[in-house]
Write an enzyme that holds these catalytic residues in place. Sequence first.
Site, PDB file in Angstrom:
ATOM      1  N   CYS A   2     -20.224  16.936 -35.894  1.00  0.00           N
ATOM      2  CA  CYS A   2     -21.049  18.132 -35.878  1.00  0.00           C
ATOM      3  C   CYS A   2     -21.724  18.248 -34.516  1.00  0.00           C
ATOM      4  CB  CYS A   2     -22.127  18.171 -36.955  1.00  0.00           C
ATOM      5  SG  CYS A   2     -21.487  18.088 -38.614  1.00  0.00           S
ATOM      6  N   ARG A  27     -16.622  17.934 -31.591  1.00  0.00           N
ATOM      7  CA  ARG A  27     -17.372  17.139 -32.563  1.00  0.00           C
ATOM      8  C   ARG A  27     -17.091  17.563 -34.012  1.00  0.00           C
ATOM      9  NH1 ARG A  27     -21.508  14.507 -29.802  1.00  0.00           N
ATOM     10  NH2 ARG A  27     -22.514  14.007 -31.765  1.00  0.00           N
ATOM     11  N   TRP A  74     -18.359  19.288 -38.873  1.00  0.00           N
ATOM     12  CA  TRP A  74     -17.338  18.386 -39.406  1.00  0.00           C
ATOM     13  C   TRP A  74     -17.821  18.031 -40.808  1.00  0.00           C
ATOM     14  CZ3 TRP A  74     -16.776  13.360 -41.272  1.00  0.00           C
ATOM     15  CH2 TRP A  74     -15.458  12.886 -41.348  1.00  0.00           C
ATOM     16  N   ASN A  98     -26.812  17.377 -38.325  1.00  0.00           N
ATOM     17  CA  ASN A  98     -25.643  16.540 -38.065  1.00  0.00           C
ATOM     18  C   ASN A  98     -25.904  15.186 -38.715  1.00  0.00           C
ATOM     19  OD1 ASN A  98     -23.581  14.990 -36.975  1.00  0.00           O
ATOM     20  ND2 ASN A  98     -24.504  14.871 -34.929  1.00  0.00           N
ATOM     21  N   GLY A  99     -24.987  14.728 -39.566  1.00  0.00           N
ATOM     22  CA  GLY A  99     -25.170  13.403 -40.160  1.00  0.00           C
ATOM     23  C   GLY A  99     -25.086  13.440 -41.670  1.00  0.00           C
ATOM     24  N   GLU A 485      -1.522   1.498 -30.805  1.00  0.00           N
ATOM     25  CA  GLU A 485      -2.095   2.716 -30.214  1.00  0.00           C
ATOM     26  C   GLU A 485      -1.063   3.850 -30.201  1.00  0.00           C
ATOM     27  OE1 GLU A 485      -4.730   4.050 -29.493  1.00  0.00           O
ATOM     28  OE2 GLU A 485      -4.414   5.461 -27.855  1.00  0.00           O
ATOM     29  N   LYS A 489      -1.500   7.481 -32.041  1.00  0.00           N
ATOM     30  CA  LYS A 489      -1.390   8.766 -31.347  1.00  0.00           C
ATOM     31  C   LYS A 489      -0.431   9.686 -32.105  1.00  0.00           C
ATOM     32  CE  LYS A 489      -4.369   8.617 -28.287  1.00  0.00           C
ATOM     33  NZ  LYS A 489      -5.132   7.841 -29.189  1.00  0.00           N
ATOM     34  N   GLU A 492      -2.142  10.914 -35.424  1.00  0.00           N
ATOM     35  CA  GLU A 492      -3.250  11.860 -35.334  1.00  0.00           C
ATOM     36  C   GLU A 492      -2.842  13.181 -34.698  1.00  0.00           C
ATOM     37  OE1 GLU A 492      -6.606  10.515 -32.995  1.00  0.00           O
ATOM     38  OE2 GLU A 492      -5.301   9.486 -31.603  1.00  0.00           O
ATOM     39  N   HIS A 508       9.104 -10.066 -42.129  1.00  0.00           N
ATOM     40  CA  HIS A 508       8.150 -10.427 -43.179  1.00  0.00           C
ATOM     41  C   HIS A 508       7.788  -9.216 -44.047  1.00  0.00           C
ATOM     42  CE1 HIS A 508       7.852 -14.337 -41.406  1.00  0.00           C
ATOM     43  NE2 HIS A 508       7.669 -13.766 -40.227  1.00  0.00           N
ATOM     44  N   LYS A 607     -14.361  14.055 -32.458  1.00  0.00           N
ATOM     45  CA  LYS A 607     -14.317  13.062 -31.388  1.00  0.00           C
ATOM     46  C   LYS A 607     -15.420  12.022 -31.493  1.00  0.00           C
ATOM     47  CE  LYS A 607     -13.054  12.425 -26.697  1.00  0.00           C
ATOM     48  NZ  LYS A 607     -11.843  11.688 -27.074  1.00  0.00           N
TER      49      LYS A 607
HETATM   50  C1  F6R Z   1      -8.118   8.065 -31.383  1.00  0.00           C
HETATM   51  C2  F6R Z   1      -9.537   8.065 -31.129  1.00  0.00           C
HETATM   52  C3  F6R Z   1     -10.409   7.323 -32.071  1.00  0.00           C
HETATM   53  C4  F6R Z   1     -11.603   6.706 -31.323  1.00  0.00           C
HETATM   54  C5  F6R Z   1     -12.595   6.101 -32.324  1.00  0.00           C
HETATM   55  C6  F6R Z   1     -13.731   5.402 -31.623  1.00  0.00           C
HETATM   56  O1  F6R Z   1      -7.424   8.763 -30.397  1.00  0.00           O
HETATM   57  O2  F6R Z   1     -10.004   8.667 -30.200  1.00  0.00           O
HETATM   58  O3  F6R Z   1      -9.722   6.374 -32.798  1.00  0.00           O
HETATM   59  O4  F6R Z   1     -11.123   5.727 -30.457  1.00  0.00           O
HETATM   60  O5  F6R Z   1     -13.100   7.125 -33.132  1.00  0.00           O
HETATM   61  O6  F6R Z   1     -14.424   6.271 -30.794  1.00  0.00           O
HETATM   62  P1  F6R Z   1     -15.341   5.730 -29.628  1.00  0.00           P
HETATM   63  O7  F6R Z   1     -14.462   5.066 -28.616  1.00  0.00           O
HETATM   64  O8  F6R Z   1     -16.018   6.954 -29.077  1.00  0.00           O
HETATM   65  O9  F6R Z   1     -16.297   4.746 -30.239  1.00  0.00           O
END
Ligand code: F6R
Length: 612
Positions: A2, A27, A74, A98-99, A485, A489, A492, A508, A607
């Site tokens: 948010c 956000r 969000w 927010n929260g 990773e 990617k 998501e 396994h 984010k």
């Molecule tokens: C994936 C991504 C998330 C963040 C995670 C932690 O692309 O961006 O998995 O890495 O939400 O976020 P931070 O690094 O801001 O603590």
Amino acid sequence: MCGIVGYLGFQDPKKIIVDGLKKLEYRGYDSAGIAVMNDGKIKTVRAEGKIKFLEDKLGQEHFNGHLGIGHTRWATHGAPSERNAHPHRVGDISLVHNGIIENYLEIKKGLLARGAIIKSDTDSELVAHLVNEEILRTNNLFEAVQKTLSKLVGAFSIVVIWEKSPDELVAFKDGPPLIVGLGEKENFIVSDVQAALQYTKNFVYLEDREIVHIKNKEVRYFSADGKPIEKKVNHLDWTTELTEKMGFKHYMLKEIYEQPRAVAAAIGPHLNPETHEVEIKNLGFKKTSKEVFSGIDQILFVACGTSYYAAMVGKYLIEQNARIPVEVDIASEFRYRKPIIKKNTLVITISQSGETADTLAAIRLAKEHGAITLSITNVQKSSIDREADGHLYMSSGVEVGVASTKAFTSTLALLNVLALEIAKARSVLSKEDEIEGVKNLLAVPSQLEAVLSFDKYFSEAAQKLKDFKGFLYLGRGVNYPIALEGALKLKELAYLHAEGYAAGEMKHGPLALIDSRMAIVVVAPTDDLIEKTVSNLQEAKARGGKIISIGTGENEALKSMSEYYLSLPSASWMTNPLIATVPLQLMAYHLADNLGLDVDQPRNLAKSVTVE
Ligand code: F6R
């Protein structure tokens, strides 16, 4: 999660708030809304979905007041819908939040018993009811808000306005960030400085359980019990160009292409290009970094998501160079499993945003246990950065795309630096290894440029991937977290099912998944483990799996067994994870873009994850 913008000043609040919300859309983008004074009344406009739908609704709508609040959501409590969109209005009170309010059930019960009519499914509206009840008693916005704060349990940042007082705004936080922007004859309250950066460079960061009261041009700060407090004004010299797309189709693509520069900025301050020495200056510890690093018995990384995978790479780098035990924990697990943190432990948190609620809670817990803490963040003065004893900065510049890219590779570069620095402090790094390590790192930005120039091949490989039913991403050693990773990617961005595995784990269990509709993406540089990786791949190929491999130079053995072979420049084992990440990012990007998906704002994500 948010985004909040509050404004009181001489400009058009609608424009300032909507522009600010656009900067905060990363956000959350489930709904958006604004409440602005107009002819002595608060006018509210809200819309489900992204800010562009709010803008459509606002059209030529004009507001003649100077006060307003806005929100991009969000969803936590209540589905994404206009009814649940903020601002919430009860009586003459309008509020954005927010929260999460953890005691919402209890609050709701009390409100219903007192005859309140609750219109939304949110916990936020309940707070508006509480403020409204108080203001009917006190007729004073500050007092009403302060009294409400003591009734809330959870993690929240809240901004409140009152129709009867068109020049006043009160906000408080306990958890998610809230920052006051101080302008000339105008003031802002925002979740992230980006939302006000084009109007001011002067910001005050609220700490938990602090209240800000803005009335006309006066800004005053209070503790939760209403006592006035002094706050430091921070001057930021950031520019707004950092947040533009600069001709790229998406922020994410721009950020992938910024990696050579971002990595150079991350390592630059710590490496001497003439002597090839490593020296991290100004970590900020009370002791020298040599004293800190030579005095510890173990290291514990705590992070979430992509930052957690970076931490896993850190384990390989630090253990092998500095010969000190390193553990890695997911922050949301760490904080609730009553961790044993031994004396002389260095706890390192990694967080791009510096605001992730679980990581923030983890660093606080580590401090309670007497650990020394070091944070690696991209956002200076973020909550985690402010909490830590020592600080390292990714220096990647603003990352707008919800999926983290340049912050990840910048972190990997910093972890290389840190591994060398810790090894040096502990007197286990030879001069030759230091010189070689620094040279290898200094070569990374141009290697990244070279890898980016192969984008057309990654885009072609993405075409091949689109018809598979599932994906296994494999790697070994320090490249195993890179496989994780890569899978993240793809999940998501393209909403496709992908799993990352250590290549040696295939037999396994995961081998049972293999058939001709399963793609296997493997990170297989020519290193000590290449032969083992090739054997693992033979086993998968024999069962019909289709292999897309990322190898070093012309690796004929790998090439001959792959549907698609992507060749990377030769790099050291420590820096290979950086260059191997780029094809994985670009394949996921192109695949998602070809599917017509929203690459910068994937569904259901945000984010900055400021709720647990
Ligand atoms: C994936 C991504 C998330 C963040 C995670 C932690 O692309 O961006 O998995 O890495 O939400 O976020 P931070 O690094 O801001 O603590």
